[in-house]
Design a protein around this motif. Structure first.
Motif, PDB file in Angstrom:
ATOM      1  N   TYR A  13       0.894  -1.234   0.143  1.00  0.00           N
ATOM      2  CA  TYR A  13       0.084   0.072   0.092  1.00  0.00           C
ATOM      3  C   TYR A  13       0.851   1.078   0.002  1.00  0.00           C
ATOM      4  O   TYR A  13       1.648   1.262   0.694  1.00  0.00           O
ATOM      5  N   ASN A  14       0.612   2.137  -0.928  1.00  0.00           N
ATOM      6  CA  ASN A  14       1.386   3.445  -0.983  1.00  0.00           C
ATOM      7  C   ASN A  14       0.765   4.337  -0.008  1.00  0.00           C
ATOM      8  O   ASN A  14      -0.460   4.939  -0.310  1.00  0.00           O
ATOM      9  N   GLU A  15       1.476   4.892   0.867  1.00  0.00           N
ATOM     10  CA  GLU A  15       0.976   5.794   1.887  1.00  0.00           C
ATOM     11  C   GLU A  15       0.592   7.099   1.308  1.00  0.00           C
ATOM     12  O   GLU A  15       1.274   7.663   0.379  1.00  0.00           O
ATOM     13  N   GLY A  16      -0.646   7.811   1.678  1.00  0.00           N
ATOM     14  CA  GLY A  16      -1.075   8.977   1.192  1.00  0.00           C
ATOM     15  C   GLY A  16      -2.021   8.737   0.027  1.00  0.00           C
ATOM     16  O   GLY A  16      -2.695   9.477  -0.499  1.00  0.00           O
ATOM     17  N   THR A  17      -2.091   7.355  -0.586  1.00  0.00           N
ATOM     18  CA  THR A  17      -3.178   7.092  -1.582  1.00  0.00           C
ATOM     19  C   THR A  17      -4.319   6.678  -1.127  1.00  0.00           C
ATOM     20  O   THR A  17      -4.498   6.709   0.200  1.00  0.00           O
ATOM     21  N   ASN A  18      -5.347   6.475  -1.795  1.00  0.00           N
ATOM     22  CA  ASN A  18      -6.671   6.247  -1.391  1.00  0.00           C
ATOM     23  C   ASN A  18      -6.874   4.875  -0.822  1.00  0.00           C
ATOM     24  O   ASN A  18      -6.911   3.835  -1.522  1.00  0.00           O
ATOM     25  N   LEU A  19      -7.021   4.687   0.601  1.00  0.00           N
ATOM     26  CA  LEU A  19      -6.845   3.482   1.290  1.00  0.00           C
ATOM     27  C   LEU A  19      -8.415   2.616   0.977  1.00  0.00           C
ATOM     28  O   LEU A  19      -8.268   1.455   0.681  1.00  0.00           O
ATOM     29  N   ARG A  20      -9.475   3.500   1.033  1.00  0.00           N
ATOM     30  CA  ARG A  20     -10.784   2.937   0.525  1.00  0.00           C
ATOM     31  C   ARG A  20     -10.494   2.293  -1.064  1.00  0.00           C
ATOM     32  O   ARG A  20     -11.128   1.162  -0.837  1.00  0.00           O
ATOM     33  N   ALA A  21     -10.325   3.085  -1.832  1.00  0.00           N
ATOM     34  CA  ALA A  21     -10.179   2.509  -3.152  1.00  0.00           C
ATOM     35  C   ALA A  21      -9.221   1.197  -3.310  1.00  0.00           C
ATOM     36  O   ALA A  21      -9.581   0.257  -3.808  1.00  0.00           O
ATOM     37  N   TRP A  22      -8.374   1.074  -2.636  1.00  0.00           N
ATOM     38  CA  TRP A  22      -7.493   0.020  -2.399  1.00  0.00           C
ATOM     39  C   TRP A  22      -7.910  -1.152  -2.063  1.00  0.00           C
ATOM     40  O   TRP A  22      -8.107  -2.377  -2.363  1.00  0.00           O
ATOM     41  N   LEU A  23      -8.751  -1.067  -0.721  1.00  0.00           N
ATOM     42  CA  LEU A  23      -9.511  -2.004  -0.173  1.00  0.00           C
ATOM     43  C   LEU A  23     -10.523  -2.403  -1.111  1.00  0.00           C
ATOM     44  O   LEU A  23     -11.144  -3.722  -1.107  1.00  0.00           O
ATOM     45  N   PHE A  24     -11.210  -1.723  -1.687  1.00  0.00           N
ATOM     46  CA  PHE A  24     -12.358  -2.011  -2.704  1.00  0.00           C
ATOM     47  C   PHE A  24     -11.846  -2.835  -3.747  1.00  0.00           C
ATOM     48  O   PHE A  24     -12.456  -3.764  -4.255  1.00  0.00           O
ATOM     49  N   THR A  25     -10.878  -2.405  -4.369  1.00  0.00           N
ATOM     50  CA  THR A  25     -10.032  -3.159  -5.300  1.00  0.00           C
ATOM     51  C   THR A  25      -9.466  -4.506  -4.971  1.00  0.00           C
ATOM     52  O   THR A  25     -10.024  -5.539  -5.594  1.00  0.00           O
ATOM     53  N   ILE A  26      -9.214  -4.855  -3.763  1.00  0.00           N
ATOM     54  CA  ILE A  26      -8.875  -6.214  -3.361  1.00  0.00           C
ATOM     55  C   ILE A  26     -10.034  -6.904  -3.098  1.00  0.00           C
ATOM     56  O   ILE A  26     -10.148  -8.086  -3.545  1.00  0.00           O
ATOM     57  N   LEU A  27     -11.274  -6.326  -2.648  1.00  0.00           N
ATOM     58  CA  LEU A  27     -12.716  -6.972  -2.415  1.00  0.00           C
ATOM     59  C   LEU A  27     -12.929  -7.434  -3.914  1.00  0.00           C
ATOM     60  O   LEU A  27     -13.330  -8.511  -3.888  1.00  0.00           O
ATOM     61  N   ARG A  28     -13.083  -6.677  -4.745  1.00  0.00           N
ATOM     62  CA  ARG A  28     -13.496  -6.704  -5.961  1.00  0.00           C
ATOM     63  C   ARG A  28     -12.769  -8.018  -6.737  1.00  0.00           C
ATOM     64  O   ARG A  28     -13.163  -9.034  -7.223  1.00  0.00           O
ATOM     65  N   ASN A  29     -11.277  -7.759  -6.591  1.00  0.00           N
ATOM     66  CA  ASN A  29     -10.739  -9.010  -7.194  1.00  0.00           C
ATOM     67  C   ASN A  29     -10.781 -10.308  -6.485  1.00  0.00           C
ATOM     68  O   ASN A  29     -10.816 -11.466  -7.249  1.00  0.00           O
ATOM     69  N   THR A  30     -10.721 -10.199  -5.336  1.00  0.00           N
ATOM     70  CA  THR A  30     -11.357 -11.456  -4.429  1.00  0.00           C
ATOM     71  C   THR A  30     -12.459 -12.092  -4.897  1.00  0.00           C
ATOM     72  O   THR A  30     -12.743 -13.172  -5.082  1.00  0.00           O
ATOM     73  N   PHE A  31     -13.470 -11.349  -5.065  1.00  0.00           N
ATOM     74  CA  PHE A  31     -14.735 -11.849  -5.593  1.00  0.00           C
ATOM     75  C   PHE A  31     -14.562 -12.492  -6.905  1.00  0.00           C
ATOM     76  O   PHE A  31     -15.264 -13.490  -7.145  1.00  0.00           O
ATOM     77  N   LEU A  32     -14.122 -11.620  -7.895  1.00  0.00           N
ATOM     78  CA  LEU A  32     -13.648 -12.232  -9.280  1.00  0.00           C
ATOM     79  C   LEU A  32     -13.257 -13.532  -9.250  1.00  0.00           C
ATOM     80  O   LEU A  32     -13.529 -14.197 -10.049  1.00  0.00           O
ATOM     81  N   SER A  33     -12.056 -13.712  -8.490  1.00  0.00           N
ATOM     82  CA  SER A  33     -10.999 -14.698  -8.436  1.00  0.00           C
ATOM     83  C   SER A  33     -12.263 -15.927  -7.978  1.00  0.00           C
ATOM     84  O   SER A  33     -12.170 -16.983  -8.194  1.00  0.00           O
TER      85      SER A  33
END
Length: 191
Positions: A56-76
């Motif tokens: 995780y890159n500090e200062g970037t959007n944590l919420r978007a990062w988490l939602f991306t992980i959730l979406r990719n996990t769901f698709l997997s």
């Protein structure tokens, strides 16, 4: 940024994950349509995020990062489920059963022991015609004898194997173990 400040910032960002849990759960429910599956998806997302937090890159959007992980996990999970077959009554699983490996090894050992008891001429005829798939003519050429001699040796060897292995005539014609059937089930057109 010093190493201590970086650790403090990372710890703060990890603590922020908790603030995003309700939104992650709502998104997961929308994707899965099931409360339990949504909870599992959120849990998997948090575990992945926590274990990969160094990415995780500090200062970037944590919420978007988490939602991306959730979406990719769901698709997997969905891709994995697409490859799975539903078998609620167990019919498919019942057809996929196999004998334990040790049965095959024991049968092969028994076959090898019986083969060693055959006279060399019968053993080579059974192996060439039965196990290796030679035609009678090919086996005869290999052994330097007439095709009729190979037929006779193979038939006598097969009968002796059946006797040594305590098999009935009908079992020899339809053995259930592939390792034994390779030698024992000599095709009529080969003899």
């Amino acid at each position: 940024m010093s190493e201590e400040n970086l650790r403090a910032a990372t710890a703060d960002a990890r603590e922020d994950i908790v603030t995003h849990l309700p939104a992650l759960r709502a998104f997961a429910r929308g994707l899965t349509g099931d409360h339990a599956a949504a909870d599992d998806l959120v849990q998997e997302t948090v575990l992945k995020a926590w274990s990969k937090f160094h990415l995780y890159n500090e200062g970037t959007n944590l919420r978007a990062w988490l939602f991306t992980i959730l979406r990719n996990t769901f698709l997997s999970v969905m891709r994995k489920r697409a490859r799975e077959v539903s078998d609620s009554d167990g019919a498919i699983a019942a057809r996929l059963t196999s004998k334990p490996d040790h049965d095959g090894r024991l049968a092969m050992q028994e076959l090898n022991d019986a083969l060693r008891q055959l006279p060399v001429a019968q053993r080579e005829a059974v192996l060439l015609v039965g196990a290796l798939g030679f035609s009678v003519e090919e086996a005869a050429a290999t052994c330097g004898c007439a095709p009729g001699t190979i037929k006779s040796r193979a038939n006598r060897g097969r009968a002796m194997l059946a006797k040594l292995m305590h098999l009935e005539a009908e079992e020899v014609g339809d053995p259930t173990d592939e390792s034994v059937s390779a030698v024992m089930a000599l095709a009529p057109d080969r003899l």
